[in-house]
Design a protein around this motif. Sequence first.
Motif, PDB file in Angstrom:
ATOM      1  N   ILE A 262      30.756  54.812 -14.331  1.00  0.00           N
ATOM      2  CA  ILE A 262      29.747  55.889 -13.588  1.00  0.00           C
ATOM      3  C   ILE A 262      29.224  56.431 -14.680  1.00  0.00           C
ATOM      4  O   ILE A 262      29.207  57.189 -15.442  1.00  0.00           O
ATOM      5  N   ASP A 263      27.759  56.301 -14.385  1.00  0.00           N
ATOM      6  CA  ASP A 263      26.659  57.109 -15.070  1.00  0.00           C
ATOM      7  C   ASP A 263      26.232  58.271 -14.583  1.00  0.00           C
ATOM      8  O   ASP A 263      25.743  58.253 -13.350  1.00  0.00           O
ATOM      9  N   THR A 264      26.730  59.446 -15.080  1.00  0.00           N
ATOM     10  CA  THR A 264      26.649  60.690 -14.291  1.00  0.00           C
ATOM     11  C   THR A 264      25.318  61.363 -14.768  1.00  0.00           C
ATOM     12  O   THR A 264      25.154  62.494 -14.397  1.00  0.00           O
ATOM     13  N   SER A 265      24.194  60.847 -15.523  1.00  0.00           N
ATOM     14  CA  SER A 265      23.100  61.306 -15.929  1.00  0.00           C
ATOM     15  C   SER A 265      22.281  62.054 -14.968  1.00  0.00           C
ATOM     16  O   SER A 265      21.771  63.180 -15.065  1.00  0.00           O
ATOM     17  N   ARG A 266      22.504  61.496 -13.751  1.00  0.00           N
ATOM     18  CA  ARG A 266      21.524  62.244 -12.499  1.00  0.00           C
ATOM     19  C   ARG A 266      22.272  62.479 -11.556  1.00  0.00           C
ATOM     20  O   ARG A 266      21.987  62.858 -10.337  1.00  0.00           O
ATOM     21  N   LEU A 267      23.900  62.677 -11.661  1.00  0.00           N
ATOM     22  CA  LEU A 267      24.405  62.977 -10.542  1.00  0.00           C
ATOM     23  C   LEU A 267      24.886  64.575 -10.566  1.00  0.00           C
ATOM     24  O   LEU A 267      25.406  65.148 -11.744  1.00  0.00           O
TER      25      LEU A 267
ATOM     26  N   ASN B 253      29.557  49.218  -9.597  1.00  0.00           N
ATOM     27  CA  ASN B 253      29.217  50.141 -10.484  1.00  0.00           C
ATOM     28  C   ASN B 253      27.709  50.784 -10.484  1.00  0.00           C
ATOM     29  O   ASN B 253      27.431  51.785 -11.221  1.00  0.00           O
ATOM     30  N   MET B 254      27.132  50.156  -9.509  1.00  0.00           N
ATOM     31  CA  MET B 254      25.487  50.664  -9.456  1.00  0.00           C
ATOM     32  C   MET B 254      25.438  51.923  -8.822  1.00  0.00           C
ATOM     33  O   MET B 254      25.829  52.109  -7.681  1.00  0.00           O
ATOM     34  N   ILE B 255      24.618  52.738  -9.470  1.00  0.00           N
ATOM     35  CA  ILE B 255      24.168  53.776  -8.681  1.00  0.00           C
ATOM     36  C   ILE B 255      22.568  53.730  -8.478  1.00  0.00           C
ATOM     37  O   ILE B 255      21.877  53.712  -9.578  1.00  0.00           O
ATOM     38  N   VAL B 256      22.055  53.860  -7.225  1.00  0.00           N
ATOM     39  CA  VAL B 256      20.487  53.797  -7.077  1.00  0.00           C
ATOM     40  C   VAL B 256      19.904  55.027  -6.608  1.00  0.00           C
ATOM     41  O   VAL B 256      20.448  55.561  -5.587  1.00  0.00           O
ATOM     42  N   THR B 257      19.055  55.491  -7.455  1.00  0.00           N
ATOM     43  CA  THR B 257      18.446  56.885  -7.104  1.00  0.00           C
ATOM     44  C   THR B 257      16.996  56.448  -6.872  1.00  0.00           C
ATOM     45  O   THR B 257      16.321  56.087  -7.450  1.00  0.00           O
TER      46      THR B 257
ATOM     47  N   VAL C 141       7.764  61.672  -0.047  1.00  0.00           N
ATOM     48  CA  VAL C 141       9.065  62.063   0.573  1.00  0.00           C
ATOM     49  C   VAL C 141       9.395  61.235   1.674  1.00  0.00           C
ATOM     50  O   VAL C 141      10.661  60.654   1.970  1.00  0.00           O
ATOM     51  N   THR C 142       8.472  60.930   2.525  1.00  0.00           N
ATOM     52  CA  THR C 142       8.510  60.151   3.744  1.00  0.00           C
ATOM     53  C   THR C 142       9.424  58.757   3.538  1.00  0.00           C
ATOM     54  O   THR C 142      10.171  58.212   4.137  1.00  0.00           O
ATOM     55  N   ILE C 143       8.547  58.213   2.562  1.00  0.00           N
ATOM     56  CA  ILE C 143       8.937  56.766   2.210  1.00  0.00           C
ATOM     57  C   ILE C 143      10.192  56.727   1.358  1.00  0.00           C
ATOM     58  O   ILE C 143      10.998  55.565   1.621  1.00  0.00           O
ATOM     59  N   ALA C 144      10.523  57.556   0.549  1.00  0.00           N
ATOM     60  CA  ALA C 144      11.590  57.819   0.031  1.00  0.00           C
ATOM     61  C   ALA C 144      12.796  57.822   0.811  1.00  0.00           C
ATOM     62  O   ALA C 144      14.025  57.214   0.836  1.00  0.00           O
TER      63      ALA C 144
ATOM     64  N   LEU D  98      24.022  49.325   1.846  1.00  0.00           N
ATOM     65  CA  LEU D  98      24.324  48.064   0.855  1.00  0.00           C
ATOM     66  C   LEU D  98      25.660  48.612   0.122  1.00  0.00           C
ATOM     67  O   LEU D  98      25.949  49.749  -0.023  1.00  0.00           O
ATOM     68  N   PRO D  99      26.225  47.544  -0.578  1.00  0.00           N
ATOM     69  CA  PRO D  99      27.748  48.045  -1.270  1.00  0.00           C
ATOM     70  C   PRO D  99      27.498  48.712  -2.520  1.00  0.00           C
ATOM     71  O   PRO D  99      28.215  48.205  -3.334  1.00  0.00           O
ATOM     72  N   TYR D 100      26.743  49.727  -2.590  1.00  0.00           N
ATOM     73  CA  TYR D 100      26.771  50.282  -3.986  1.00  0.00           C
ATOM     74  C   TYR D 100      26.261  51.755  -3.588  1.00  0.00           C
ATOM     75  O   TYR D 100      25.756  51.963  -2.235  1.00  0.00           O
ATOM     76  N   SER D 101      26.229  52.798  -4.309  1.00  0.00           N
ATOM     77  CA  SER D 101      25.666  54.144  -4.026  1.00  0.00           C
ATOM     78  C   SER D 101      24.337  54.230  -4.109  1.00  0.00           C
ATOM     79  O   SER D 101      23.698  54.206  -5.018  1.00  0.00           O
ATOM     80  N   VAL D 102      23.660  54.733  -3.264  1.00  0.00           N
ATOM     81  CA  VAL D 102      22.263  55.228  -2.954  1.00  0.00           C
ATOM     82  C   VAL D 102      22.174  56.625  -2.745  1.00  0.00           C
ATOM     83  O   VAL D 102      22.649  57.035  -1.785  1.00  0.00           O
ATOM     84  N   ARG D 103      21.237  57.214  -3.476  1.00  0.00           N
ATOM     85  CA  ARG D 103      20.814  58.788  -3.505  1.00  0.00           C
ATOM     86  C   ARG D 103      19.545  58.824  -3.434  1.00  0.00           C
ATOM     87  O   ARG D 103      18.721  58.158  -3.909  1.00  0.00           O
ATOM     88  N   VAL D 104      18.924  59.859  -2.474  1.00  0.00           N
ATOM     89  CA  VAL D 104      17.641  60.196  -2.561  1.00  0.00           C
ATOM     90  C   VAL D 104      17.256  61.799  -3.150  1.00  0.00           C
ATOM     91  O   VAL D 104      18.246  62.528  -3.044  1.00  0.00           O
ATOM     92  N   PHE D 105      16.527  61.788  -3.904  1.00  0.00           N
ATOM     93  CA  PHE D 105      15.910  63.017  -4.823  1.00  0.00           C
ATOM     94  C   PHE D 105      14.681  63.367  -4.521  1.00  0.00           C
ATOM     95  O   PHE D 105      13.547  62.455  -5.014  1.00  0.00           O
ATOM     96  N   HIS D 106      14.265  64.497  -4.098  1.00  0.00           N
ATOM     97  CA  HIS D 106      12.693  64.834  -3.990  1.00  0.00           C
ATOM     98  C   HIS D 106      12.538  65.654  -5.251  1.00  0.00           C
ATOM     99  O   HIS D 106      12.617  67.056  -5.035  1.00  0.00           O
TER     100      HIS D 106
END
Length: 293
Positions: A136-141, A162-166, A259-262, A272-280
């Motif tokens: 887990i890469d925690t750089s942006r978590l 293991n993939m985290i998508v921001t 923001v809308t498109i994100a 999808l089978p990995y973690s996806v997070r949104v950040f404005h």
Amino acid sequence: MRFVIVTGMSGAGKSTALKSLEDMGFFCVDNLPVALIEKFVELSIDNNFENDKIAIGIDIRSGEALGELSLYLNRLRENKFNFEILYLDASNKTLLKRYKETRREHPLQKGRTLEDGINEERSKIDFLKKLADYTIDTSRLLTRELKSETIKIFSTDIDYSNMIVTIMSFGFKFGIPQDADFVFDVRFMPNPYYEESLRKKTGNDPEVRQYVMESERSREFLEKLKDIMSMTVNEFVNNEDRHQVVIAIGCTGGRHRSVTIANELHEAMSDLPYSVRVFHRDIANDTYVKGEA
């Protein structure tokens, strides 16, 4: 029995991960001397041991003995003892920031620069990263997001990626995010800034979303973006040794269109089978009165 070794870079979140495992019912021991691992395993498989979920924390504080860890792990595998390794990582930039904020000294600093200590640690524990079952890469978590990732791995039987998508929205007037892997410009879309009733709202408001997505160009772009990013991230997961992807979507001020498109892309990729997070990143900048958003 489930036996987990939690390790990784100092400052990357190992204590948070261990606390999360403890909350999930794991018996946790931090900074266990390497030489005691085999004896601890023997005790843990004893019929009188009450807990069948165990986690131990091992890191650079083990000193020179850390180099012997691979030998002990090989012995455990030879004896058919199953264990998993969770590795917590973060970029040097993030680790430097965290140490400066807490004013703690790195275990390997020893009168040198903080960055020297971090680089030496990364070199010494690289073999553990290669052995890890989960990284887990925690750089942006945030702390709560790391807890969520840990729970996702160890509280379900679902295969973990293991993939985290921001997915990050931003404003070009504030600069392109330096850690972005992909940058998309949505300034061609209809701009809610020019509608007086929408100017002070953001892409999180339904009225702004509706205004942006009423455009055929916006809908067509979003569909193509969903296809290409889903395909690209899947390829990274399957063929690349990387654990994080940052997708940056920008408009002028980072409050409306991006923001809308994100948000739309986040919703489309969330199954999808990995973690996806949104950040404005720039949504809180109150600059709409000064110029175009």
